[in-house]
Write a protein that holds these residues in place. Structure first.
Motif, PDB file in Angstrom:
ATOM      1  N   UNK B  23       0.872  -1.307   0.110  1.00  0.00           N
ATOM      2  CA  UNK B  23      -0.085   0.107   0.084  1.00  0.00           C
ATOM      3  C   UNK B  23       0.810   1.190   0.009  1.00  0.00           C
ATOM      4  N   UNK B  24       2.186   1.198  -0.028  1.00  0.00           N
ATOM      5  CA  UNK B  24       2.935   2.131  -0.139  1.00  0.00           C
ATOM      6  C   UNK B  24       2.928   2.845  -1.509  1.00  0.00           C
ATOM      7  N   UNK B  25       2.862   3.932  -1.844  1.00  0.00           N
ATOM      8  CA  UNK B  25       2.543   4.324  -3.078  1.00  0.00           C
ATOM      9  C   UNK B  25       3.542   5.440  -3.443  1.00  0.00           C
ATOM     10  N   UNK B  30       0.620   8.515  -6.901  1.00  0.00           N
ATOM     11  CA  UNK B  30      -0.810   8.922  -6.435  1.00  0.00           C
ATOM     12  C   UNK B  30      -1.219  10.123  -7.181  1.00  0.00           C
ATOM     13  N   UNK B  31      -0.378  11.154  -7.495  1.00  0.00           N
ATOM     14  CA  UNK B  31      -0.784  12.178  -8.339  1.00  0.00           C
ATOM     15  C   UNK B  31      -1.544  11.682  -9.722  1.00  0.00           C
ATOM     16  N   UNK B  34      -4.925   9.898  -9.323  1.00  0.00           N
ATOM     17  CA  UNK B  34      -5.728  10.762  -9.000  1.00  0.00           C
ATOM     18  C   UNK B  34      -6.118  11.922  -9.811  1.00  0.00           C
ATOM     19  N   UNK B  35      -5.215  11.682 -11.100  1.00  0.00           N
ATOM     20  CA  UNK B  35      -5.520  12.855 -12.176  1.00  0.00           C
ATOM     21  C   UNK B  35      -6.456  12.060 -13.209  1.00  0.00           C
ATOM     22  N   UNK B  58     -10.447   3.918 -14.320  1.00  0.00           N
ATOM     23  CA  UNK B  58      -9.592   3.837 -12.981  1.00  0.00           C
ATOM     24  C   UNK B  58      -9.026   2.462 -12.484  1.00  0.00           C
ATOM     25  N   UNK B  59      -9.957   1.558 -12.563  1.00  0.00           N
ATOM     26  CA  UNK B  59      -9.727   0.195 -12.110  1.00  0.00           C
ATOM     27  C   UNK B  59      -8.724  -0.452 -13.239  1.00  0.00           C
ATOM     28  N   UNK B  62      -5.544   0.791 -11.985  1.00  0.00           N
ATOM     29  CA  UNK B  62      -5.059   0.065 -10.750  1.00  0.00           C
ATOM     30  C   UNK B  62      -4.665  -1.490 -11.158  1.00  0.00           C
ATOM     31  N   UNK B  71      -1.860  -6.646  -3.730  1.00  0.00           N
ATOM     32  CA  UNK B  71      -2.587  -5.720  -2.934  1.00  0.00           C
ATOM     33  C   UNK B  71      -3.775  -4.898  -3.433  1.00  0.00           C
ATOM     34  N   UNK B  72      -3.301  -4.492  -4.969  1.00  0.00           N
ATOM     35  CA  UNK B  72      -4.060  -3.623  -5.752  1.00  0.00           C
ATOM     36  C   UNK B  72      -5.082  -4.411  -6.592  1.00  0.00           C
ATOM     37  N   UNK B  73      -5.149  -5.657  -6.546  1.00  0.00           N
ATOM     38  CA  UNK B  73      -6.159  -6.575  -7.425  1.00  0.00           C
ATOM     39  C   UNK B  73      -7.503  -6.109  -6.924  1.00  0.00           C
ATOM     40  N   UNK B  74      -8.408  -5.848  -7.749  1.00  0.00           N
ATOM     41  CA  UNK B  74      -9.800  -5.578  -7.630  1.00  0.00           C
ATOM     42  C   UNK B  74     -10.659  -6.940  -7.338  1.00  0.00           C
TER      43      UNK B  74
END
Lengths: 156, 74
Positions: B23-25, B30-31, B34-35, B58-59, B62, B71-74
């Motif tokens: 979860x460390x990004x 991150x920018x 979230x753009x 977005x998915x 990710x 950790x980032x799997x949906x």
């Protein structure tokens, strides 16, 4: 169930109010602005929240808006200033970085504190571009796995 | 989802969970995430009608992270 048009209208009413003032409207104000009876406004607010548009929630068991991305209606450590005026709070560190999209052409500053040491963090952005990052080398952290975000937004 | 002064500060944080290390990004990531349109187009009048499409985009972004980081799997 409110119509999709009404849900979209309520979304716009809340977001625009938060962009302008940093505070979410009460459902009575939403109803007035939408031109519907008070109870219809309250139901539309709940229908919007239940529509699972990321990320927004009410205070538990109330009709009060707690969080409405990218803002928080409850103060957080993410203080947002626009052109030098501080009256907004970011929902979280990540969403704070999305705030500048709501203020085209304006400088948006995020002042926060590091949860580890309490020392300041400052980011300045304009139109999504980072103008300043202090200190250099910032990092983001989320402890909730992505698959659980929608069930646990307030904890993510 | 919080910002820290550095990755070292995240690891030092009393509530850091080693099981959630992925979860460390990096800040730049991150920018970038979230753009995406899901965050950029919130003031568009048809945002609510289109948010499902934006969420898929977005998915997908990710999921790129998730290719190497479960950790980032949906």
């Amino acid at each position: 169930m409110s119509s999709p048009d009404m849900i979209g209208k309520v979304y716009g009413i809340i977001l625009k109010r938060m962009v302008a003032t940093g505070q979410a409207p009460h459902y009575t104000e939403i109803a007035a602005e939408a031109g519907v009876p008070v109870e219809e406004g309250r139901k539309a607010l709940h229908d919007l929240i239940d529509a699972k548009i990321p990320a927004m929630w009410l205070y538990p068991e109330t009709d009060y808006i707690c969080s409405f991305a990218p803002f928080n209606n409850l103060p957080t450590q993410y203080r947002i200033s626009v052109d030098g005026m501080q009256k907004w709070f970011g929902q979280c560190g990540f969403e704070s970085l999305a705030v500048s999209w709501l203020y085209p052409g304006k400088t948006v500053r995020i002042d926060a504190t590091c949860l580890d040491c309490g020392a300041p963090i400052r980011v300045e952005m304009k139109d999504g571009v980072v103008l300043k990052e202090d200190p250099k080398g910032l990092a983001g952290y989320v402890s909730v796995p992505f698959s659980q975000w929608f069930q646990r937004f307030p904890y993510a | 989802m919080n910002l820290f002064r550095s990755e070292e500060h995240i690891r030092n944080w009393s509530r850091f969970d080693p099981a959630a290390e992925q979860g460390i990004v990096p800040f730049a990531n991150v920018v970038k995430l979230f753009s995406m349109d899901m965050f950029k187009k919130r003031l568009e009048p048809d945002y609510v009608a289109r948010v499902g499409q934006y969420a898929k985009e977005f998915l997908a972004a990710v999921a790129e992270l998730g290719k190497t980081r479960p950790f980032w799997r949906s």
